[in-house]
Design an enzyme around this catalytic site. Structure first.
Site, short mmCIF file in Angstrom:
data_model
loop_
_atom_site.label_atom_id
_atom_site.label_comp_id
_atom_site.label_asym_id
_atom_site.label_seq_id
_atom_site.Cartn_x
_atom_site.Cartn_y
_atom_site.Cartn_z
N ARG A 106 -11.58 15.85 95.14
CA ARG A 106 -10.83 14.58 95.05
C ARG A 106 -11.78 13.53 94.52
NH1 ARG A 106 -7.11 11.14 99.17
NH2 ARG A 106 -5.71 12.78 98.51
N HIS A 133 -2.00 14.20 91.01
CA HIS A 133 -2.10 14.63 92.42
C HIS A 133 -1.17 15.83 92.62
CE1 HIS A 133 -3.05 14.57 96.53
NE2 HIS A 133 -2.40 13.51 96.96
N GLN A 136 0.15 17.35 96.12
CA GLN A 136 1.16 16.53 96.79
C GLN A 136 2.56 16.89 96.30
OE1 GLN A 136 0.85 13.90 99.26
NE2 GLN A 136 3.06 14.21 99.29
N ASP A 228 5.19 5.07 96.43
CA ASP A 228 3.76 5.26 96.71
C ASP A 228 3.15 3.85 96.78
OD1 ASP A 228 1.13 6.19 96.87
OD2 ASP A 228 0.97 6.71 94.74
N CYS A 269 4.41 9.75 99.85
CA CYS A 269 3.27 10.66 99.96
C CYS A 269 2.31 10.26 101.06
CB CYS A 269 2.54 10.76 98.62
SG CYS A 269 1.98 9.17 98.00
N ARG A 297 2.00 19.44 103.25
CA ARG A 297 0.74 19.45 102.48
C ARG A 297 -0.08 20.67 102.86
NH1 ARG A 297 -1.57 15.18 100.48
NH2 ARG A 297 -2.49 16.78 99.16
N1 NVA Z 1 -1.59 6.68 94.28
C1 NVA Z 1 -2.29 6.83 95.55
C2 NVA Z 1 -1.99 8.15 96.16
C3 NVA Z 1 -2.54 8.35 97.53
C4 NVA Z 1 -2.23 9.71 98.10
C5 NVA Z 1 -3.76 6.64 95.33
O1 NVA Z 1 -4.30 7.20 94.36
O2 NVA Z 1 -4.40 5.93 96.12
N1 CP Z 2 -1.00 11.93 100.46
C1 CP Z 2 -2.33 12.07 100.48
O1 CP Z 2 -2.95 12.62 99.59
O2 CP Z 2 -2.92 11.56 101.59
P1 CP Z 2 -4.49 11.41 101.81
O3 CP Z 2 -4.97 10.36 100.85
O4 CP Z 2 -4.62 10.99 103.26
O5 CP Z 2 -5.14 12.74 101.54
#
Ligand code: NVA
Ligand code: CP
Length: 317
Positions: A106, A133, A136, A228, A269, A297
């Protein structure tokens, strides 16, 4: 179907049949876990979990899924390893590939997760980048299917930041799985046109549609409304602009009424900023499906690891 050795970097790389296969495995491992059965598919496998950005769900899902299948997860915080600071991504990848059997990443750049896959030569799984992502979306598809009993013909409307990692990955995944997909966002936050064209082509092959509009009336007849955060990780300086741009796209009870359907569900999400992209009231009314989605997840990530790295398959191939 055999996905052994494959990385999971974006849903673009997976066909509708391959996504179907992953969802089927997820359903199967979920059932097994509910029955108290643990697998052995990752027995003896070492798995690196690299996180340059924070995470609750993705980190826990990879960790628990790996433990459930007999593997050994190792958490590597981005700022505590040399990756991208003292050492190139290519070199770190070559080191990790000699020690680990699979790598979750990540972080910020999609090109980094791609380099990790290219140079480590072990399966690499994208746990979120600035662009995509994909794990997800597997959880979202499983949740929709559990709720409605099907994916084909479901009308799915995403409201909010139309050009972030979630919007991009949802557009790819839904189009490939026959879900009618719409992004409702201000023009300033429309997705990349090239990606929209690619997704329209997937939709054409799968008898679904992709729509991008700033018109909130698009929510009419929606089965699923999805949102989101307005400010994704790494974009904190854009917060003020986003609030004013996105305020009309909040999921609240008025927007929900506009669907004209009592059966519409709201998904997220997570993490959610209640009062921004969704009201507390709508969130709580939909908390059952939202937290099923969070649980999924784990089952879907387990499916990805088992399918690409696991041994001794115990489900129907
Ligand atoms: N768009 C959000 C998704 C979090 C799971 C981010 O990148 O912070
Ligand atoms: N939805 C999701 O990816 O959550 P986290 O950022 O907590 O992993």
């Amino acid at each position: 179907m055999n996905l052994k050795g494959r990385s999971f970097l974006t849903l673009k790389d997976y066909s509708s049949e391959e996504i179907r296969y992953l969802l089927d495995i997820a359903g199967e491992v979920k059932l097994q876990k509910k029955q108290g059965v643990r697998g052995k598919s990752l027995k003896g496998k070492n798995i690196a979990l690299i996180f340059e950005k924070p995470s609750t769900r993705t980190r826990c899902a990879f960790t628990v899924a790996c433990n459930d299948e007999g593997g050994y997860p190792t958490y590597l915080a981005g700022n505590e390893i040399q990756l991208g600071h003292k050492e190139s991504v290519e070199d770190t990848a070559r080191v990790l590939g000699r020690m680990f059997d699979g790598i979750e990443f990540r972080g910020f750049k999609q090109s980094d997760v791609e380099k990790l896959a290219k140079y480590s030569k072990v399966p690499v799984w994208n746990g979120l980048t600035d662009d995509y992502h994909p794990t997800q979306v597997l959880a979202d598809l499983l949740t929709i299917e559990e709720n409605f009993g099907r994916l084909e013909g479901i009308k799915f409307v995403y409201l909010g930041d139309g050009r972030n990692n979630m919007a991009n990955s949802l557009m790819i995944g839904m189009a490939k799985m026959g879900v009618d997909f719409a992004i409702v966002a201000p023009k300033e936050l429309f997705p990349d046109e090239k990606l929209v064209e690619e997704c329209k082509a997937y939709a054409l092959e799968n008898e679904s549609t992709v729509t991008v509009t700033d018109n909130i009336d698009e929510v009419k007849d929606a089965d699923v409304l999805y949102t989101d955060v307005w400010v994704s990780m790494g974009e904190e300086e854009k917060a003020k602009d986003r609030m004013s741009l996105l305020a009309p796209y909040q999921i609240n009870s008025e927007i929900l009424k506009k669907t004209g359907k009592d059966s519409t569900v709201v998904m997220h999400c997570l993490p959610a900023v209640k009062g921004n992209e969704i009201t507390e009231e709508v969130f709580e009314k939909n908390s059952n499906i939202i937290f099923n989605e969070a649980e999924n997840r784990m089952h879907t990530i387990k499916a990805v690891m088992v399918a690409t790295l696991g041994e001794g398959l115990f489900w129907k191939a």
